[in-house]
Every structure is written in structure tokens, then in C-alpha cells.
Design an enzyme around this catalytic site. Sequence first.
Site, PDB file in Angstrom:
ATOM      1  N   SER A 120      10.018  41.515 -27.739  1.00  0.00           N
ATOM      2  CA  SER A 120      11.235  40.783 -28.082  1.00  0.00           C
ATOM      3  C   SER A 120      11.272  40.338 -29.539  1.00  0.00           C
ATOM      4  O   SER A 120      11.225  41.155 -30.437  1.00  0.00           O
ATOM      5  CB  SER A 120      11.382  39.614 -27.134  1.00  0.00           C
ATOM      6  OG  SER A 120      12.619  39.016 -27.307  1.00  0.00           O
ATOM      7  N   HIS A 121      11.284  39.034 -29.749  1.00  0.00           N
ATOM      8  CA  HIS A 121      11.444  38.474 -31.094  1.00  0.00           C
ATOM      9  C   HIS A 121      10.113  38.354 -31.832  1.00  0.00           C
ATOM     10  O   HIS A 121      10.099  37.928 -32.987  1.00  0.00           O
ATOM     11  CB  HIS A 121      12.086  37.096 -30.975  1.00  0.00           C
ATOM     12  CG  HIS A 121      11.348  36.228 -30.000  1.00  0.00           C
ATOM     13  ND1 HIS A 121      11.400  36.456 -28.642  1.00  0.00           N
ATOM     14  CD2 HIS A 121      10.507  35.215 -30.185  1.00  0.00           C
ATOM     15  CE1 HIS A 121      10.624  35.579 -28.026  1.00  0.00           C
ATOM     16  NE2 HIS A 121      10.069  34.814 -28.934  1.00  0.00           N
ATOM     17  N   ASP A 285      17.894  40.047 -31.633  1.00  0.00           N
ATOM     18  CA  ASP A 285      16.441  40.073 -31.800  1.00  0.00           C
ATOM     19  C   ASP A 285      15.892  41.488 -31.610  1.00  0.00           C
ATOM     20  O   ASP A 285      16.643  42.459 -31.477  1.00  0.00           O
ATOM     21  CB  ASP A 285      15.774  39.095 -30.827  1.00  0.00           C
ATOM     22  CG  ASP A 285      15.890  39.545 -29.389  1.00  0.00           C
ATOM     23  OD1 ASP A 285      16.844  40.279 -29.073  1.00  0.00           O
ATOM     24  OD2 ASP A 285      15.025  39.167 -28.569  1.00  0.00           O
ATOM     25  N   ASP A 287      14.586  43.264 -29.168  1.00  0.00           N
ATOM     26  CA  ASP A 287      15.015  44.108 -28.050  1.00  0.00           C
ATOM     27  C   ASP A 287      16.488  43.930 -27.693  1.00  0.00           C
ATOM     28  O   ASP A 287      16.944  44.456 -26.677  1.00  0.00           O
ATOM     29  CB  ASP A 287      14.129  43.852 -26.818  1.00  0.00           C
ATOM     30  CG  ASP A 287      14.194  42.413 -26.345  1.00  0.00           C
ATOM     31  OD1 ASP A 287      14.418  41.517 -27.179  1.00  0.00           O
ATOM     32  OD2 ASP A 287      14.022  42.171 -25.134  1.00  0.00           O
ATOM     33  N   ASP A 289      18.386  41.343 -26.743  1.00  0.00           N
ATOM     34  CA  ASP A 289      18.946  40.472 -25.707  1.00  0.00           C
ATOM     35  C   ASP A 289      19.352  39.100 -26.229  1.00  0.00           C
ATOM     36  O   ASP A 289      20.015  38.347 -25.534  1.00  0.00           O
ATOM     37  CB  ASP A 289      18.015  40.360 -24.486  1.00  0.00           C
ATOM     38  CG  ASP A 289      16.621  39.903 -24.838  1.00  0.00           C
ATOM     39  OD1 ASP A 289      16.332  39.684 -26.036  1.00  0.00           O
ATOM     40  OD2 ASP A 289      15.802  39.757 -23.905  1.00  0.00           O
ATOM     41  N   ARG A 290      18.956  38.766 -27.466  1.00  0.00           N
ATOM     42  CA  ARG A 290      19.340  37.468 -28.014  1.00  0.00           C
ATOM     43  C   ARG A 290      20.505  37.605 -28.983  1.00  0.00           C
ATOM     44  O   ARG A 290      20.747  38.690 -29.517  1.00  0.00           O
ATOM     45  CB  ARG A 290      18.173  36.843 -28.772  1.00  0.00           C
ATOM     46  CG  ARG A 290      16.995  36.555 -27.907  1.00  0.00           C
ATOM     47  CD  ARG A 290      15.917  35.832 -28.685  1.00  0.00           C
ATOM     48  NE  ARG A 290      14.853  35.464 -27.770  1.00  0.00           N
ATOM     49  CZ  ARG A 290      14.021  34.454 -27.961  1.00  0.00           C
ATOM     50  NH1 ARG A 290      14.109  33.717 -29.051  1.00  0.00           N
ATOM     51  NH2 ARG A 290      13.100  34.182 -27.068  1.00  0.00           N
ATOM     52  N   LYS A 384      19.858  38.899 -20.471  1.00  0.00           N
ATOM     53  CA  LYS A 384      20.719  38.365 -21.511  1.00  0.00           C
ATOM     54  C   LYS A 384      21.099  39.505 -22.437  1.00  0.00           C
ATOM     55  O   LYS A 384      20.402  40.521 -22.488  1.00  0.00           O
ATOM     56  CB  LYS A 384      20.051  37.209 -22.242  1.00  0.00           C
ATOM     57  CG  LYS A 384      18.680  37.475 -22.825  1.00  0.00           C
ATOM     58  CD  LYS A 384      18.079  36.163 -23.309  1.00  0.00           C
ATOM     59  CE  LYS A 384      16.783  36.349 -24.060  1.00  0.00           C
ATOM     60  NZ  LYS A 384      15.623  36.373 -23.164  1.00  0.00           N
TER      61      LYS A 384
HETATM   62  C1  VG1 Z   1      11.076  32.189 -24.811  1.00  0.00           C
HETATM   63  C2  VG1 Z   1      12.344  31.372 -24.627  1.00  0.00           C
HETATM   64  C3  VG1 Z   1      12.956  31.684 -23.285  1.00  0.00           C
HETATM   65  C4  VG1 Z   1      13.232  33.189 -23.187  1.00  0.00           C
HETATM   66  C5  VG1 Z   1      11.952  33.957 -23.452  1.00  0.00           C
HETATM   67  C6  VG1 Z   1      12.175  35.449 -23.486  1.00  0.00           C
HETATM   68  O1  VG1 Z   1      10.137  31.858 -23.808  1.00  0.00           O
HETATM   69  O2  VG1 Z   1      12.079  30.000 -24.755  1.00  0.00           O
HETATM   70  O3  VG1 Z   1      14.147  30.940 -23.132  1.00  0.00           O
HETATM   71  O4  VG1 Z   1      13.716  33.523 -21.914  1.00  0.00           O
HETATM   72  O5  VG1 Z   1      11.394  33.568 -24.707  1.00  0.00           O
HETATM   73  O6  VG1 Z   1      13.115  35.799 -24.455  1.00  0.00           O
HETATM   74  P1  VG1 Z   1       8.925  30.826 -24.036  1.00  0.00           P
HETATM   75  O7  VG1 Z   1       8.161  30.818 -22.750  1.00  0.00           O
HETATM   76  O8  VG1 Z   1       8.172  31.323 -25.214  1.00  0.00           O
HETATM   77  O9  VG1 Z   1       9.565  29.507 -24.356  1.00  0.00           O
HETATM   78  V1  VG1 Z   1      13.023  37.326 -25.166  1.00  0.00           V
HETATM   79  O10 VG1 Z   1      14.306  37.530 -26.120  1.00  0.00           O
HETATM   80  O11 VG1 Z   1      11.490  37.332 -25.500  1.00  0.00           O
HETATM   81  O12 VG1 Z   1      13.002  38.461 -23.909  1.00  0.00           O
HETATM   82 CO    CO Z   2      14.459  39.449 -26.645  1.00  0.00          CO
END
Ligand code: VG1
Ligand code: CO
Length: 551
Positions: A120-121, A285, A287, A289-290, A384
Site C-alpha cells: 500500500s502506502h 496511494d 495500490d 485504494d486511498r 476502498k
Molecule cells: C492503516 C490505516 C487503516 C487502513 C490500513 C490499510 O492501518 O490506519 O485505516 O485500513 O492502513 O490501508 P494501521 O493498522 O497501520 O493503522 V492500505 O491503503 O494499506 O491498504
Molecule cells: Co492502500
Amino acid sequence: MSDPGDSLPIRTVPTRPFQDQRPGTSGLRKKVRLFQQPHYLENFVQAVFDTVGPVQGRTLVLGGDGRYHNDVAVQVILRMAAANGFARVLVGRDGLLSTPAVSCLIRRRKAFGGIVLSASHNPGGPEGDFGIKYNVANGGPAPEAVTEAIYRRSREIRSYRILEAPDLPLGEPGVHRLGETTVEVVDPVDDYAALMEELFDLDAIRALFAGGRFRMVYDAMHAVTGPYAHRILEGRLGAPPGTVLHGRPLPDFGGGHPDPNLTYARELVARLWGEEAPDLGAASDGDGDRNMILGPRFFVTPSDSLAVLAANATLVPGYARGLSGVARSMPTSRAVDRVAAALGIPCYETPTGWKFFGNLLDAGRVTLCGEESFGTGSDHLREKDGLWAVLFWLNVLAVRRQGVAEIVREHWARYGRHYYSRHDYEGLDRERAEALMEALRKRLPALRGERLGGREVELADDFAYTDPVDGSHTEGQGIRILLEDGARIVYRLSGTGTEGATLRVYLERYEPDPARHGLEPREALAELAALADAVAGIRERTGRERPDVVT
Ligand code: VG1
Ligand code: CO
């Protein structure tokens, strides 16, 4: 059809379990070099297949965000999927698929499940992070019961199955045979773009762009959404070339941190705060989804964005019939709760992570949902969806013909403003961070009824959730302290990091009076930030003077 033949040998490779393959908030995330260890990826993939199977005769969707190691991992998983008996694998061209596009393909093509390769990010590259996530037949992340079962399986696994075969060419759409399995290389954008066509009035948005009066900048952050944004924004909607920044996916995201927030989307922020700022700024981000939404010199908090979209949903064709309900993760501000109350629809509060929205969406109990962490989505799929949120905003802007800031300020005037901020303390010593949480947990009973900053503590607990659809129960999802004036402090440890521990502190304060809606969040939340520190002893316990990232 090109084919390496039907009679490729299947190898059963002996292996030893790794003890650290427990999926977090969103799949298994580790440093690239851990994933490069022999058998590491293979073990986890076999654990997934063993857990969700039998997989014989089924269809799997496969793709990733293009980060370093994506290309290697895709080929391994294709050979394992074939050796395990999948009838068909749909893989994105060049191994690319955004997270929402995987969800979309699983649903539209009625696949059994899907694998997303992404962290992801989190940054990519040889020194960065890699990740793998399994999605189930509804298109959404595997629920906790499944991820826990995968983890258990990963700790006892003794062998995995893989086909001996050369790499498949994934550069062009087409169909290949891999042993008995059909591998279809699909255009990563087609199905997703078709779905967006069904939901939004794209002609109205095209008219908004026509003549060059309305301008936007979209930052794809050298991550997976580049091809999607070029096609949809510049292609279908007629936005001029150059609207999409950093549109070429790169294995290291151009050295950046593909996290769409005010800290990491620096160039986009500079444009929106500069001379002749465009009317809308947006980013996604790694992937896809953000999303982040900006107006000229104006940042829309993700929590507010969810509330504004809910309040304006009936302006958008795909949601014109209204919303059945909404949901937000617990740390997300309660701005959307007020919209739900006004609409007379239910609002659900779930633990952090998209997997907890799946049942509510499947049961038709909610139409829109979101998280404070720049995640917004709906029942159009089960993840998302960054670009979807941007199109939703564009559709609202095209109908209302007002600026982003004006729309949000009107929203506050009607519902009140939820000042909101998240403070992240990254790379903490894990034991110390856990001790901080444990100490907080111990203080909870005493906190109830105490006064903090002159207000009574109305609620102090460790958030637990029982899914109203299947009754599944989960605990330890974050400490929340609610004060009598509606102010709230939430503490939790991140479940997506790969180094030490990250403490997240979420601050929220409600201000009904429009005369007091013009503060900077930092000012408005200063007192609450001090309280949050005093209650948890953040500075003392972590040795940090201030958070690393504020969003
Ligand atoms: C973080 C965010 C959470 C989100 C998750 C995955 O998790 O706070 O809201 O669903 O990332 O997002 P954490 O456990 O680090 O707080 V993504 O865009 O990584 O799929
Ligand atoms: Co993501």
C-alpha cells in the site's frame, strides 16, 4: 494461445514454517529482503491455498501495485496457482492491478478469490516493503477468521506445490496455458473503467472540464493508479494532458513515499497552495485504494470527505436512490454520524481495516463507508477506492458548481465541524509502545468518571466489536476516551508497519458554532493533544517530543 504445454512437472518442495507470517490490518507486510528469502513467499501462498481451498477448478485474480519484487512474485504465484489446480488465473498486464481493480475483477468475473501484491502506502524498492493480501469471493479482504487460519497454517506448513515452467510473458493482453491452467492477461483498467461508467455522470464531469475553466491535478505518486487516471481523467473526461502527475508506475515509486497526505504529496500540495492553483487536487496511494482531496489552499480531512459524500450522494447517479446506511472505522471522526442521523439511516462503527466493512456491505446494511486514513468506498466493490472517491467529488462539483472549500464550509455550517487530526509516532521500540498501551488499559477503570481538562470522562474503553451480521467478535481494537463535550482521544498501535511499532493518536473535537469554524486544526486541538500526552505519558515513555507525521 502460446503454451509451455500441459505436461509440465509439478514439484512438491519441502519447506519449514516461518513463525512471523501473521497478516496485519491489511495482509502480510514485510521488508522486501524478508520476502526474498527462499520459500518465504511460497510458504505464505501455499498456506492461503490450503486454508481457502479446495481451489481445483476455480478462478483466481492476481495483480499488484508494481513495486519492487512484484514481477518476480507474480510469476511464482502463477506457477503455484497452476500446481494447486486453479482452472484459470486472471492477471493484470505487467502484473499490475490496483487493489480496487482486483476487487472489481473478482466480482465481475465471479472469481473464487484474488491476490493483491502490495504494501500500500509503504515505500518500495529493494530496501522498502512488500506485501501480499488475499481477497475472498465477495471481492473484499479475507475476514479475520480466515487470516488467522492462514497464519495457523503458515506455522505448520511442510511443503508447497509449484510447477516447473518458464516465466509467462505478461506484457500484452492474451491467453496462455500453464500446465492445465489457463492464464488470461487482462488490461488492468478495462473492467474498472466500465464500472465507473455505471456509477457516475461522466458526461457531466466532461462538461465541467470543457473549455478549460475547471482545472485539476491528480498525483498518482508513481504508483499503480497512473494508467487508470490517464485513461479516465485525461481520456474519458477530457482533462488536458498534464492533469496526471507522476503517472508512470515505478518499482520504487520514484524514491517517494506513496502515501497521499500533506506530508508526502509535496508537489501536489505546492501546486494547490501556489499561484493559479487548480480547482481540485487529488492523490492516491501505492495500490490505489486511498485518496486525498484538496481545494485551492484547502485540505479536506478524509473524515469530512466521507460525511460530505454521504450528504451529497443523491446527486450522483449510482447513489441517486439514497443510502441504506453508512459505516466508519472507530478512529474516524464522527462527522458522518451526523449526516446519518439527519438522513435517518444507521451508522456503524467498526474496527480499523476494510475487512470489517465486508459483511455490512454484503448484507446491504451500508452503502458508503470510510476511514480517517484516506480511505473511502461504497458497495460498488469491497475495497476502498481512491479514484472512485475522486470521481465522486468531481461528480458533486459538476452538479453543484461550487468550490471544494465552499462545499465543505457549508457542510460544517449545517452539521457542525469535527476538528480532527492523527498523530503518528513511528519506529518506536515495540516493547515500550506495548507497555504504553498496557498502562493505558490498566488506567481505564479509574479514568471513567474522572475529569480531564475540566470535563467529565464519559467513556473510556478498549474498543471491541461484534459483527451484527455474522456475530464474529474482535477485541483490543484501540483505547478510546470520550469527554462530555464530545471531544475524543483514541490510541492504537498500527498493524501495517514493518519496523518497530507505530503509535497512532487520534484527536477529535466537535464545534457546532460556525463563528468558530475558522481555526487551524492544530490550534483547535492543542489542548486535546496535551491531554492525550498527559494521560498516556507519550513523551516520557517514547522519548519523542513530537509526532513524526501529522495528518
Ligand atoms: C492503516 C490505516 C487503516 C487502513 C490500513 C490499510 O492501518 O490506519 O485505516 O485500513 O492502513 O490501508 P494501521 O493498522 O497501520 O493503522 V492500505 O491503503 O494499506 O491498504
Ligand atoms: Co492502500
